[in-house]
Each structure stands twice: as C-alpha cells, then as structure tokens.
Design a protein around this motif. Sequence first.
Motif, PDB file in Angstrom:
ATOM      1  N   ALA A   1     109.932  64.637  17.050  1.00 16.54           N
ATOM      2  CA  ALA A   1     108.794  65.149  16.275  1.00 16.54           C
ATOM      3  C   ALA A   1     107.632  65.513  17.188  1.00 16.54           C
ATOM      4  O   ALA A   1     106.959  66.536  16.990  1.00 16.54           O
ATOM      5  N   LEU A   2     107.373  64.694  18.211  1.00 18.27           N
ATOM      6  CA  LEU A   2     106.312  65.012  19.165  1.00 18.27           C
ATOM      7  C   LEU A   2     106.636  66.286  19.930  1.00 18.27           C
ATOM      8  O   LEU A   2     105.753  67.124  20.177  1.00 18.27           O
ATOM      9  N   ALA A   3     107.890  66.450  20.321  1.00 14.66           N
ATOM     10  CA  ALA A   3     108.279  67.650  21.061  1.00 14.66           C
ATOM     11  C   ALA A   3     108.055  68.905  20.219  1.00 14.66           C
ATOM     12  O   ALA A   3     107.550  69.919  20.724  1.00 14.66           O
ATOM     13  N   VAL A   4     108.423  68.850  18.947  1.00 15.60           N
ATOM     14  CA  VAL A   4     108.206  70.003  18.066  1.00 15.60           C
ATOM     15  C   VAL A   4     106.718  70.301  17.938  1.00 15.60           C
ATOM     16  O   VAL A   4     106.284  71.461  18.016  1.00 15.60           O
ATOM     17  N   THR A   5     105.918  69.250  17.770  1.00 19.68           N
ATOM     18  CA  THR A   5     104.468  69.439  17.619  1.00 19.68           C
ATOM     19  C   THR A   5     103.853  70.037  18.878  1.00 19.68           C
ATOM     20  O   THR A   5     103.076  70.999  18.804  1.00 19.68           O
ATOM     21  N   GLY A   6     104.173  69.475  20.031  1.00 21.92           N
ATOM     22  CA  GLY A   6     103.604  69.990  21.272  1.00 21.92           C
ATOM     23  C   GLY A   6     104.010  71.418  21.551  1.00 21.92           C
ATOM     24  O   GLY A   6     103.181  72.241  21.967  1.00 21.92           O
ATOM     25  N   LEU A   7     105.284  71.751  21.323  1.00 15.98           N
ATOM     26  CA  LEU A   7     105.755  73.105  21.577  1.00 15.98           C
ATOM     27  C   LEU A   7     105.136  74.100  20.603  1.00 15.98           C
ATOM     28  O   LEU A   7     104.760  75.215  20.993  1.00 15.98           O
ATOM     29  N   PHE A   8     104.991  73.709  19.340  1.00 17.26           N
ATOM     30  CA  PHE A   8     104.417  74.596  18.326  1.00 17.26           C
ATOM     31  C   PHE A   8     103.000  75.019  18.717  1.00 17.26           C
ATOM     32  O   PHE A   8     102.661  76.211  18.698  1.00 17.26           O
ATOM     33  N   PHE A   9     102.188  74.061  19.103  1.00 19.84           N
ATOM     34  CA  PHE A   9     100.799  74.399  19.428  1.00 19.84           C
ATOM     35  C   PHE A   9     100.682  75.012  20.819  1.00 19.84           C
ATOM     36  O   PHE A   9      99.720  75.752  21.080  1.00 19.84           O
ATOM     37  N   ALA A  10     101.612  74.743  21.701  1.00 18.07           N
ATOM     38  CA  ALA A  10     101.614  75.442  22.984  1.00 18.07           C
ATOM     39  C   ALA A  10     101.850  76.930  22.779  1.00 18.07           C
ATOM     40  O   ALA A  10     101.219  77.774  23.431  1.00 18.07           O
ATOM     41  N   VAL A  11     102.749  77.270  21.858  1.00 18.94           N
ATOM     42  CA  VAL A  11     103.002  78.683  21.564  1.00 18.94           C
ATOM     43  C   VAL A  11     101.778  79.320  20.916  1.00 18.94           C
ATOM     44  O   VAL A  11     101.383  80.442  21.267  1.00 18.94           O
TER      45      VAL A  11
END
Length: 671
Positions: free
Chosen positions: A418-428
């Motif tokens: 879940a953290l990986a999805v969150t970090g990648l989403f906002f990085a994009v």
Amino acid sequence: MTPAESRALPAPHPEAATGPDEMVSYRTPGGLFAASAPAEAPAEPETPTDPDAPSEPATPSEPAAPTAPHPPAEDVAVADGAEVVPTRARWRRWTRRRQHLAVGGLFLLAALWVTSRIWLDPSGRVASLYTGDPAQVQFFLAHSVRVVLHGEYPFYTEQFNYPDGVNLMANTAVLALGIPMVPVTLLFGPAVSFVVLVTLGLAGTAMAWYLMLSRHLVRTPLAAAVGGWFCGFSPAMLSHASWHPNIISQFLLPFIVWRVLVLTRSRRPVRDGALLALLVTAQAFINEEILLFTALACGVFLLAVLAQEPARWSAAWRPLGIGVVTCTLLAGALLAYPLYVQFAGPMAYHGLSDAVKDYGNDIAAFFAPGSPTLGGNQRANINLAPNYSEENAFFGWSLSMLAIGIVVWLRRELIVRALAVTGLFFAVLSLGERVSWWDRELVSGPWQLLVHLPLLDAVVPTRFGLITSVVIGLLLALAVERAWALRPADRRTVRTLTAAGLAFALLPIAPMPLRMVSRPPVPDFITADRWRAYVGPDQTLVPIPVPSMGNTHGMRWAATTNLDFKIPGGYFLAPRNGNTGDAGRFGGRPSGVGQMLEEVATTGRMPKLDDRQRRRFADELRHWRAAILVLPLRQQNAEPLRRTVEDLVGPGRQELDVWVWDVRALTDRSV
C-alpha cells in the motif's frame, strides 16, 4: 500473513498498550490493519517476579488486554529500614524516556547544524537566490504580533498593498505558528522568529514521526529514529527550509495520519472524529496545501489497502464514516468563516497562475542528490526542478534503489504494498503536466487531467514529492525493523550490513548547512523611528524601489516595526486585476512607475521622463496616500534611482542613512 512472517513479528513495547478502540499492531499501524493482525503473546510482566512462580497464560481466544500501569516505587510496601529499590517498570519507563530525549536532542542538533549559518546573523543573512519568501514570512510574523497585542483582524490586512490590502487566508499567514512565536518576535524581532521556526520545524517534524513510529508501527528505536530522521531531514524538507517554514512544520501530520487509521477500528468514532477535527483545524492555520496532501495520501493509502483485501471494508466503513462526518462537521464549523474569507472575501483569488501550476519534477530529479545535501550540486540540478526552493524529489541513486529493494524484499506485507502504491502515485503526479527526462519533454502527464479541478487548481504539483518522501521514510523504518527482527545464525553480520546499507543510501543526501548571503540592513532611519515624524496612521511610507516580488526589503522594514506603518505593493498572492474571484498572481495591481523604478534598480539605466509620466507618478502617490519616499544610501544603483525620483517629484534630502522625499503636500487630498 505466513507463519514465517508471524514468527518474525516482534512483541510490542509495553508502553504501546492502547484501549479497546485503538487496537494497535506493531506489524501495521493501528486501526484498519488490526482486523487481521495475528494474536500476539502477552508481554512479559514489568514488575520483578519470582522466577520459580508459574505464569498464567492468556486465553488464546481473548485479545491481549492493555498492560495496567504500575505504581511508582514510592508506593511499593517495604519492610522498615529496607532500601527502596525502583521497580523494573519504572526503570524501563525512564530508559524509554531517555531514549526519546536522546533522539530529540540528536534531531535538534541536526536542525541547528542545518541552520547554523543563518543563526550567526539572523537579521543580516538570508537564503541565497530567493530573498522574497523569508521577508514575506517575517511580515506575517509581525502581523501576528498586531493580532495579539492590538486585536487586529487576523485574516486581512491593509499594512501592505495599501489601499487594496491582502487576503491573509488566501496567503500563507502562518497564524498557528506566528501567534505562539509572539514573545520571541517582540523580544528579538521577526528575523530571529523565522530561524527559530525553521529549526523547530525540521527537528519537530522528525521527532513527531519518530514518536508515532516508535509507538504505533515499529518496536526498534533505531527503526523509528531512521524513519523520523528521513521524514524531517529529507532533501525536500531541506530545500524548503531556507524559505518555507510553513511547509516544513509538519509535526501535526503523523498524528493526523494516526487518528485517521484509528478511525477505521474505533469504538468511539464521534470522539475520535472530534480529535481529528482539532488537529485538522490547527494544521489549516499552518499550511492548507500540506493538509490537502495529507488527506489525499490517506485516501490513496486506504484505497490501496482495500483494493488488496476488500473484506476489511465491512469492519471499517461504519466507524470511519461516522468519524469522518464528525470531523467534517466540527472542522467545517471551526473553519467556516476563515474559509469564507479565503474564497469569497476581499482580494480573494481562484487558482494560481499558469506558471506555478506548471511546476513539475523531472524524472531524473528522483535519482539526483538535493542541492543542500552532502552530495548535492546546484549546477547539476539545473532544470530538474522549477527552482532550488522546490527540490521535492532528489533522493539520489542509492536511496532510490534501496527503496525499490525494500518493496521487493517486503512485498508480501500489505502495508508495504500500500505504501509503494501511494508513493508511486504521488511521484507520478509530481511530474506535472509534462513528463520530462533531463529537461526533454516525453509525454503529457496525468496531472493535466486534474489541474483544473477545484482546490487542485491552487496546488503546486511538484510538491506531491513531499508525500513520496514520507513514504520512503516509513519504508526505511519498516526495513530496519524487519532486519533487526531476523534470527539468523550471525545476527551481528545482518545488523552490520543493514547499517552499511543505510549509510550507503543516506550519506550522499546527508544535510549540510543552508547556503546564506548577506542582505542590506534595515536603515537606521527606520529603526530609530525617524519616519514617525512624517507618516500618519492613514498614510504610507513608500520604499524605493516599490516593494514587489523581487524587491522585498521594504517589507522587512515594516516587519521590524511590527507593521506600525503601511506600504504599497509587496510580495503576496492576489487577484490578477485586483477583483475578487480573478485568477491569482504574485503582487497587486500593476504599477507603471513601480516597474520603471525596479528596472532602474536592476540595470542602473535612467529613463527619459515626460510630463505624462510625472502626472502618472503623482496619481499613484495619491492613490497610495504616500507621506514620504525612502531610498537607502546602500541600495543597489542608488544614484540612478535618486536622480530618477528627483526628476519625478523634485529634490530630496539625506537623513541618516537614507534619502527622503516628503510628498505630503502633493498627496494631501484636502489641498
């Protein structure tokens, strides 16, 4: 969770015991994740016990009860004349407290190291490249003094950009920071208050994340300290430290996130929603943009959890819904009037200028070290970020690879995914409307689809990288915790390799002292109160050049007097044409004469003036209700500026360290 993972799960610290409405697992944060957390063995009793006495195991079907508080050592019955020995529980509590103090001291020393160059002379030094933001914050700190001492209206002021004024709710007026700092501002001035806020913002944010992590996510103090360190001293935080204390003051965010997670399993959602509302209200008066980021991050994180395990929704939706509704109603009631002033009051604007909305990160920025770090290089970072105050990525190759490695290693854990999805989403999203690699545009970014939505139209997209920074901090904490919990044959080797990996990843982005340059002192004419002989309560003192985004020294002059005189112009956000509801821009109504004087100050070239320009200048002085014009002798290109002003309004006279033009006869409307 697999049996192997369950065996690797450490026992919770005794101080982490919570009530039945805040079920906390050290594997995952409290709240939503407690629903499927495995039952843990009860912690060892804290008081000394007979080693031969049998211990009664807890019933497997019952959840572990909170550890009861132990009485202090003074209350323990002892025989007459016997020496009172502190209980083991008290010793452990004291040790834990000392750990917290030691970590907090480390964070404070690091923050002092980062701000050391400005501490040498807070009034005479400022961050290089962009001097406007510190002057603006100091002006807002002085406004807080007027709010407390004179009962001045907190959400709007006419002390700059007179007579139109400035909507302070639509700007970063930092009332929640400025009001507590009033004693410091009164005793030492707004420049000292500014550096105090920067220092406490860095150290306080790191400490807040450390406390939250050590109590609700990890057991190992080193894991919590590593996570708190990165959340407080990441390259993005260091980038903003020179200019934006409101952005780096994130010490409420860990507790907001924690309360949101608690809501998903709360048995008293109304109470917990009310507590969350108080935190949200306080954060709104620090920085609304960071509050919006926190809400978005919590939403994306919870959706990522539920997408992987939808069964959790059946237990979470009711308390979460009740708590969110309670928070919305209470926070909405507390913030209703301030938000009305912000969006519908005088000098309110809707959306930012296109230039700011287009601020995005370059993909290469995620693999380069930040400028204010040990391995950073300003020249190498050109065009990778909108400017040096917005380096919101810049993790470096080593940390970026380590973060990816952590996700791969711990991919079986729900929280990590879940953290990986969150970090990648906002990085994009932080890439902005146009995705680029080393300043070469590749494709249109997804932010292009969101930039015109309400609220998001006032967001600077590059700052979504701040969310990714927090995600990496949490991943680092989890990785250290899992490494410390392993039970291999050679534990020392594993821990040595973990420490080496952290050093390899974090050393290139270790914080360095912020770069500073000297700035002109506030004129003696201002500090000695000589201006009071000229300027009335409804008149303005006009600094030359006229205050603007690129010339903010006049704002510092006013701030040192706690805004006892008004000035025209300034650096702030306002409607483009001065009409409420227009798109925002930096500065007030365009001033032809102000722009002309700014050009003279920059280039040193005197313009050829005619009678029409002189009449226009006189009209602007009447509009500003100017009493005097003030030009410091040390101002850049002071001689061309002096001759230009004399060509407009006649000769001036030198008084102390400034040139003064008394224009009251020209601007007095009764004449």
